[in-house]
Design a protein around this motif. Structure first.
Motif, PDB file in Angstrom:
ATOM      1  N   VAL A   1     -32.008 -67.621 -19.669  1.00  0.00           N
ATOM      2  CA  VAL A   1     -32.235 -68.066 -21.051  1.00  0.00           C
ATOM      3  C   VAL A   1     -31.072 -68.913 -21.544  1.00  0.00           C
ATOM      4  O   VAL A   1     -31.266 -69.994 -22.120  1.00  0.00           O
ATOM      5  N   GLU A   2     -29.854 -68.442 -21.315  1.00  0.00           N
ATOM      6  CA  GLU A   2     -28.677 -69.190 -21.757  1.00  0.00           C
ATOM      7  C   GLU A   2     -28.612 -70.555 -21.055  1.00  0.00           C
ATOM      8  O   GLU A   2     -28.283 -71.574 -21.671  1.00  0.00           O
ATOM      9  N   HIS A   3     -28.932 -70.563 -19.773  1.00  0.00           N
ATOM     10  CA  HIS A   3     -28.896 -71.818 -19.006  1.00  0.00           C
ATOM     11  C   HIS A   3     -29.900 -72.827 -19.561  1.00  0.00           C
ATOM     12  O   HIS A   3     -29.538 -73.979 -19.863  1.00  0.00           O
ATOM     13  N   TYR A   4     -31.166 -72.401 -19.682  1.00  0.00           N
ATOM     14  CA  TYR A   4     -32.194 -73.338 -20.135  1.00  0.00           C
ATOM     15  C   TYR A   4     -31.950 -73.794 -21.569  1.00  0.00           C
ATOM     16  O   TYR A   4     -32.246 -74.943 -21.925  1.00  0.00           O
ATOM     17  N   THR A   5     -31.372 -72.918 -22.385  1.00  0.00           N
ATOM     18  CA  THR A   5     -31.055 -73.303 -23.761  1.00  0.00           C
ATOM     19  C   THR A   5     -29.972 -74.367 -23.772  1.00  0.00           C
ATOM     20  O   THR A   5     -30.062 -75.371 -24.493  1.00  0.00           O
ATOM     21  N   GLN A   6     -28.938 -74.170 -22.963  1.00  0.00           N
ATOM     22  CA  GLN A   6     -27.862 -75.154 -22.879  1.00  0.00           C
ATOM     23  C   GLN A   6     -28.358 -76.489 -22.341  1.00  0.00           C
ATOM     24  O   GLN A   6     -27.855 -77.550 -22.714  1.00  0.00           O
ATOM     25  N   GLN A   7     -29.354 -76.426 -21.451  1.00  0.00           N
ATOM     26  CA  GLN A   7     -29.905 -77.651 -20.869  1.00  0.00           C
ATOM     27  C   GLN A   7     -30.921 -78.328 -21.794  1.00  0.00           C
ATOM     28  O   GLN A   7     -31.403 -79.424 -21.509  1.00  0.00           O
ATOM     29  N   GLY A   8     -31.260 -77.656 -22.886  1.00  0.00           N
ATOM     30  CA  GLY A   8     -32.234 -78.206 -23.818  1.00  0.00           C
ATOM     31  C   GLY A   8     -33.670 -78.016 -23.372  1.00  0.00           C
ATOM     32  O   GLY A   8     -34.594 -78.601 -23.954  1.00  0.00           O
ATOM     33  N   ASP A   9     -33.886 -77.191 -22.345  1.00  0.00           N
ATOM     34  CA  ASP A   9     -35.247 -76.905 -21.870  1.00  0.00           C
ATOM     35  C   ASP A   9     -35.733 -75.633 -22.575  1.00  0.00           C
ATOM     36  O   ASP A   9     -35.763 -74.546 -21.999  1.00  0.00           O
ATOM     37  N   PHE A  10     -36.114 -75.809 -23.843  1.00  0.00           N
ATOM     38  CA  PHE A  10     -36.460 -74.660 -24.666  1.00  0.00           C
ATOM     39  C   PHE A  10     -37.772 -73.986 -24.258  1.00  0.00           C
ATOM     40  O   PHE A  10     -37.962 -72.793 -24.490  1.00  0.00           O
ATOM     41  N   GLN A  11     -38.664 -74.746 -23.634  1.00  0.00           N
ATOM     42  CA  GLN A  11     -39.921 -74.146 -23.167  1.00  0.00           C
ATOM     43  C   GLN A  11     -39.649 -73.091 -22.098  1.00  0.00           C
ATOM     44  O   GLN A  11     -40.214 -72.002 -22.132  1.00  0.00           O
ATOM     45  N   LYS A  12     -38.777 -73.444 -21.146  1.00  0.00           N
ATOM     46  CA  LYS A  12     -38.460 -72.487 -20.087  1.00  0.00           C
ATOM     47  C   LYS A  12     -37.674 -71.303 -20.650  1.00  0.00           C
ATOM     48  O   LYS A  12     -37.864 -70.161 -20.234  1.00  0.00           O
ATOM     49  N   ALA A  13     -36.780 -71.581 -21.589  1.00  0.00           N
ATOM     50  CA  ALA A  13     -36.011 -70.510 -22.206  1.00  0.00           C
ATOM     51  C   ALA A  13     -36.957 -69.545 -22.926  1.00  0.00           C
ATOM     52  O   ALA A  13     -36.807 -68.315 -22.813  1.00  0.00           O
ATOM     53  N   TYR A  14     -37.936 -70.105 -23.626  1.00  0.00           N
ATOM     54  CA  TYR A  14     -38.905 -69.280 -24.353  1.00  0.00           C
ATOM     55  C   TYR A  14     -39.757 -68.457 -23.387  1.00  0.00           C
ATOM     56  O   TYR A  14     -40.026 -67.271 -23.628  1.00  0.00           O
ATOM     57  N   ARG A  15     -40.144 -69.088 -22.275  1.00  0.00           N
ATOM     58  CA  ARG A  15     -40.946 -68.373 -21.278  1.00  0.00           C
ATOM     59  C   ARG A  15     -40.175 -67.173 -20.730  1.00  0.00           C
ATOM     60  O   ARG A  15     -40.734 -66.094 -20.540  1.00  0.00           O
TER      61      ARG A  15
END
Length: 213
Positions: free
Chosen positions: A135-149
């Motif tokens: 979650v932290e990784h995808y959020t930092q990368q701006g990939d919020f869809q994956k973070a949300y998943r």
């Protein structure tokens, strides 16, 4: 029963307790019980302190004790050794994934995703700790869809656990805000932030316990 009692001890704040228990079991040649103590220590390191490095040290000692123990049932001993070896392997893999993040983010994330496919992961590594890295990784990368998943997968696997026990409240809110998804129930603040991908160190100061006897 013994494991529950050992986990209730405030042994981490008082190394004297640890030394006494180790001496008692060693002198009594009860190495299988000593292995159980080390296993309980490892669980506390993970559940209370999120310190997988120290948990690995405790599990290593537990494995050593089991190899030297003289249990009545060789089959039972082999089963316990196999379970302990599996725990060691999973914990090592998670530690390595976190350590490698600064060098190779994609490989670290791939390793975390592979860990989540392990059927016995929860016996050694908490789902939430692995998902937190993702979650932290995808959020930092701006990939919020994956973070949300990942957050939703966490919620489905651990419905009774507050997500902010593992992921910072600000990160959870950032993901929902980016996707214009309302937070149906505001996450409660937690006193400890767990497993940021930028900080895999221990989050609380506590006395060092020497698991090398």
């Amino acid at each position: 029963m013994a494991a529950n009692y050992l986990q209730s001890l405030d042994w981490r704040q008082d190394p004297y307790i640890v030394n006494n228990i180790i001496t008692f079991y060693t002198k009594g040649r009860a190495l299988d019980l000593l292995a159980g103590f080390y296993d309980a220590c490892a669980q506390v390191e993970i559940d209370e302190y999120q310190n997988y490095e120290k948990a690995l040290g405790a599990l290593t000692e537990a494995y050593k004790c089991l190899t030297k123990a003289k249990m009545r049932s060789p089959e039972e001993q082999e089963r316990k050794l196999s379970e302990m070896q599996n725990k060691l392997t999973l914990v090592k893999r998670f530690i390595q994934a976190r350590r490698s993040y600064s060098v190779d983010k994609q490989e670290a994330i791939r390793q975390c995703e592979l860990l989540l496919e392990e059927p016995d992961l929860e016996s050694a590594v908490r789902f939430g700790d692995v998902y937190a890295v993702l979650v932290e990784h995808y959020t930092q990368q701006g990939d919020f869809q994956k973070a949300y998943r990942c957050l939703e997968e966490m919620r489905s696997k651990m419905p009774s656990v507050n997500l902010t026990f593992y992921v910072s409240q600000s990160t959870v809110e950032a993901v929902y805000r980016a996707l214009s998804i309302p937070l149906t129930h505001k996450p409660a603040s937690e006193h400890v932030r767990h497993n940021s991908v930028d900080d895999s160190e221990e989050v609380e100061e506590a006395p060092d316990i020497d698991f090398d006897g």
